[in-house]
Design a protein around this motif. Structure first.
Motif, PDB file in Angstrom:
ATOM      1  N   UNK A 184      12.572   5.390   2.272  1.00 41.34           N
ATOM      2  CA  UNK A 184      12.676   5.154   0.767  1.00 41.34           C
ATOM      3  C   UNK A 184      11.576   5.915   0.247  1.00 41.34           C
ATOM      4  N   UNK A 185      10.334   5.797   0.454  1.00 36.76           N
ATOM      5  CA  UNK A 185       9.110   6.571  -0.218  1.00 36.76           C
ATOM      6  C   UNK A 185       9.551   8.328  -0.137  1.00 36.76           C
ATOM      7  N   UNK A 186       9.885   8.544   1.276  1.00 38.74           N
ATOM      8  CA  UNK A 186      10.217  10.179   1.291  1.00 38.74           C
ATOM      9  C   UNK A 186      11.276  10.245   0.445  1.00 38.74           C
ATOM     10  N   UNK A 187      12.349   9.648   0.395  1.00 38.78           N
ATOM     11  CA  UNK A 187      13.465   9.767  -0.586  1.00 38.78           C
ATOM     12  C   UNK A 187      13.027   9.795  -2.070  1.00 38.78           C
ATOM     13  N   UNK A 216      -5.761  15.725  -8.865  1.00 32.35           N
ATOM     14  CA  UNK A 216      -6.807  14.914  -8.903  1.00 32.35           C
ATOM     15  C   UNK A 216      -6.204  13.541  -9.309  1.00 32.35           C
ATOM     16  N   UNK A 217      -5.583  13.420 -10.159  1.00 29.01           N
ATOM     17  CA  UNK A 217      -4.942  12.401 -10.569  1.00 29.01           C
ATOM     18  C   UNK A 217      -4.660  11.310  -9.714  1.00 29.01           C
ATOM     19  N   UNK A 218      -3.615  11.905  -9.032  1.00 29.08           N
ATOM     20  CA  UNK A 218      -3.010  11.184  -7.713  1.00 29.08           C
ATOM     21  C   UNK A 218      -3.882  10.949  -6.700  1.00 29.08           C
ATOM     22  N   UNK A 219      -5.070  11.870  -6.634  1.00 25.69           N
ATOM     23  CA  UNK A 219      -6.029  11.436  -5.379  1.00 25.69           C
ATOM     24  C   UNK A 219      -6.742  10.186  -6.037  1.00 25.69           C
ATOM     25  N   UNK A 220      -7.275  10.215  -7.424  1.00 31.36           N
ATOM     26  CA  UNK A 220      -7.905   9.067  -7.869  1.00 31.36           C
ATOM     27  C   UNK A 220      -7.018   7.703  -7.881  1.00 31.36           C
ATOM     28  N   UNK A 264       2.797   1.226  -9.085  1.00 29.50           N
ATOM     29  CA  UNK A 264       1.514   0.815  -8.809  1.00 29.50           C
ATOM     30  C   UNK A 264       1.217  -0.777  -9.111  1.00 29.50           C
ATOM     31  N   UNK A 265       1.686  -1.062 -10.465  1.00 31.50           N
ATOM     32  CA  UNK A 265       1.745  -2.309 -10.797  1.00 31.50           C
ATOM     33  C   UNK A 265       2.605  -3.356  -9.604  1.00 31.50           C
ATOM     34  N   UNK A 285       0.917  -1.142  -0.022  1.00 32.81           N
ATOM     35  CA  UNK A 285       0.004  -0.049   0.217  1.00 32.81           C
ATOM     36  C   UNK A 285       0.931   1.217   0.061  1.00 32.81           C
ATOM     37  N   UNK A 286       1.929   1.190   0.730  1.00 33.25           N
ATOM     38  CA  UNK A 286       2.731   2.467   0.861  1.00 33.25           C
ATOM     39  C   UNK A 286       3.422   2.935  -0.571  1.00 33.25           C
ATOM     40  N   UNK A 287       4.001   1.845  -1.079  1.00 33.58           N
ATOM     41  CA  UNK A 287       4.537   1.901  -2.306  1.00 33.58           C
ATOM     42  C   UNK A 287       3.528   2.320  -3.405  1.00 33.58           C
ATOM     43  N   UNK A 288       2.550   1.718  -3.179  1.00 33.50           N
ATOM     44  CA  UNK A 288       1.527   2.002  -4.288  1.00 33.50           C
ATOM     45  C   UNK A 288       0.905   3.559  -4.111  1.00 33.50           C
ATOM     46  N   UNK A 289       0.895   3.909  -2.774  1.00 33.75           N
ATOM     47  CA  UNK A 289       0.403   5.466  -2.664  1.00 33.75           C
ATOM     48  C   UNK A 289       1.527   6.359  -3.325  1.00 33.75           C
ATOM     49  N   UNK A 290       2.792   5.955  -2.934  1.00 31.32           N
ATOM     50  CA  UNK A 290       4.117   6.701  -3.371  1.00 31.32           C
ATOM     51  C   UNK A 290       3.998   6.624  -5.064  1.00 31.32           C
ATOM     52  N   UNK A 291       3.665   5.550  -5.666  1.00 35.30           N
ATOM     53  CA  UNK A 291       3.409   5.640  -7.003  1.00 35.30           C
ATOM     54  C   UNK A 291       2.388   6.539  -7.544  1.00 35.30           C
ATOM     55  N   UNK A 292       1.304   6.556  -6.928  1.00 28.17           N
ATOM     56  CA  UNK A 292       0.257   7.558  -7.310  1.00 28.17           C
ATOM     57  C   UNK A 292       0.824   8.984  -7.352  1.00 28.17           C
TER      58      UNK A 292
END
Lengths: 115, 310
Positions: free
Chosen positions: B9-12, B99-103, A49-50, A9-16
């Motif tokens: 990692x995500x923050x980076x 909007x795209x990201x939120x979707x 996301x994939x 989920x975390x990396x999916x949100x990062x992808x978004x």
């Protein structure tokens, strides 16, 4: 709703978020080279996301669903081909016009503009 | 502990992506993008996709980065475009992107549970292929058509890149060597290739049963070749050379030939005869690795810069 602490989920949100940042760069930045980089960030977001979907599909002794993983590998190679072609077109545009953007040149002979 | 690593990692990744979007000069943005590619490779490890991680680090970060840096150096003296986008455009773009990201985020938080998966199907058919790496099995057996078409895309992209050379340079060689070759580069270009070739061969061989495979191996070979060309130890070949063009198409050609042989031997396009799947797949992979290496090397080198010799 799935928990955010789950890596998928975390990396999916990062992808978004990366899709949004990449798309913004492609739309707003006037320099073509930067747009190509933005396009790659956008692609990386979609691949992540994939990856999230693949990770959730773990089963049958595998840690992820191999089908989306293989699709991402194919996608990375195709994205690289597109980048190489786009970059070559940019190089040709620069050789012909001396500019690396599609924006119209500034109207009143700004220093540095070649008109 | 691992959750903390994920968050870092995500923050980076997000910080580097924002840096790419906002950096003042293109060179800084590209260096940020290369770092982004390597971090993303680590992210793929955390998603348990080692095959993708290797591909991302090699192609997404490394080779794409080299390509972008080469063109950045070529187009550097262009008058840096000012931020010409009007505030209203920027605001509209920001709203659209949010909007795209939120979707997408909404979709990710509401993915179906239990998740749909092809993993059991992939596992059930794995024995028939003789492979142990399910990703390689998907790439070269279950969905081999995708992989074949992807090779064709690589060749088409290269044809496109070559066609962008001016008429009088058609068939000539691209030029990668900088005016002054730094000593360390020259040294590395002599020392690294033997190890690189060894790693590439290992990665190709192990790809049947463990993470690795043709793309990763081909990319490492391409990187070694690019290193040699960058250091000026070997000039890039003329793009009209017959041997070069044969090397480019040998992989897709073998793949296509095996595909058509499938009609005769196993009753369908790209079908492999029972029991012989693994040697056939390894044969295809060997030819593909060579072709991928040459194609990637030539794609990064770009269009011809010199008139053809003789």
């Amino acid at each position: 709703m799935s928990s955010i602490s789950n890596p998928a989920t975390l990396f999916g949100l990062c992808g978004a978020a990366l899709v949004g940042i990449g798309l913004f760069t492609v739309i707003v930045h006037p320099g073509l080279l930067r747009r190509i980089v933005g396009f790659n960030i956008l692609g990386a977001g979609i691949f992540l996301i994939f990856g999230a979907v693949a990770r959730r599909g773990a089963g049958a002794g595998f840690e992820g669903d191999p089908v989306p993983q293989a699709m991402v590998i194919t996608g990375i190679v195709v994205a690289f081909s597109a980048t190489a072609l786009a970059v070559a077109m940019l190089q040709r545009l620069f050789d012909l016009t001396g500019r690396a953007t599609l924006e119209p040149p500034a109207p009143e002979g700004r220093p540095g503009s070649e008109t | 502990m691992n959750a903390l690593l994920d968050v870092v990692l995500v923050a980076g990744l997000l910080a580097l992506a924002l840096h790419v979007a906002r950096a003042r000069d293109d060179q800084g943005a590209i260096v940020g993008f290369i770092a982004f590619g390597f971090l993303l490779g680590l992210g793929w490890v955390r998603l348990a996709s080692i095959d993708v991680a290797l591909t991302e680090a090699a192609i997404g970060g490394g080779v794409t980065g080299l390509l972008l840096l080469r063109v950045e150096a070529h187009t550097r003296d262009s008058s840096a475009p000012d931020r010409t986008a009007r505030p209203i455009t920027i605001a509209a773009a920001a709203v659209l992107c949010i909007a795209v990201t939120a979707g997408l985020a909404f979709v990710i938080l509401n993915l179906p549970s239990p998740p749909p998966t092809q993993a059991p199907a992939a596992a059930a058919a794995l024995d028939a292929t003789g492979l142990e790496n399910p990703v390689t099995a998907v790439l070269l057996a279950y969905r081999a058509l995708d992989t074949l078409l992807e090779k064709v895309v690589l060749i088409l992209a290269l044809v496109g890149v070559w066609s962008l050379a001016p008429d009088h340079l058609w068939g000539g060689a691209p030029e990668l060597r900088p005016a002054v070759v730094p000593e360390p580069l020259s040294y590395l270009a002599r020392v690294l290739p033997p190890f690189g070739v060894l790693i590439a061969v290992y990665m190709f061989w192990v790809g049947a049963d463990a993470p690795g495979g043709t793309f990763q191996a081909g990319t490492i070979l391409a990187a070694m070749w690019l290193l040699v060309m960058l250091a000026g130890l070997r000039a890039a070949p003329d793009t009209r050379r017959v041997t070069l063009r044969l090397l480019l198409i040998v992989g897709p050609a073998v793949f296509l030939a095996v595909g058509f042989l499938g009609f005769a031997m196993a009753g369908g396009f790209l079908a492999y005869p029972a029991g012989a799947a693994k040697p056939i797949i390894l044969g295809i992979e060997a030819a593909l690795t060579l072709s991928i290496a040459v194609t990637l090397g030539m794609l990064v080198s770009g269009p011809s810069k010199r008139a053809p010799t003789s």
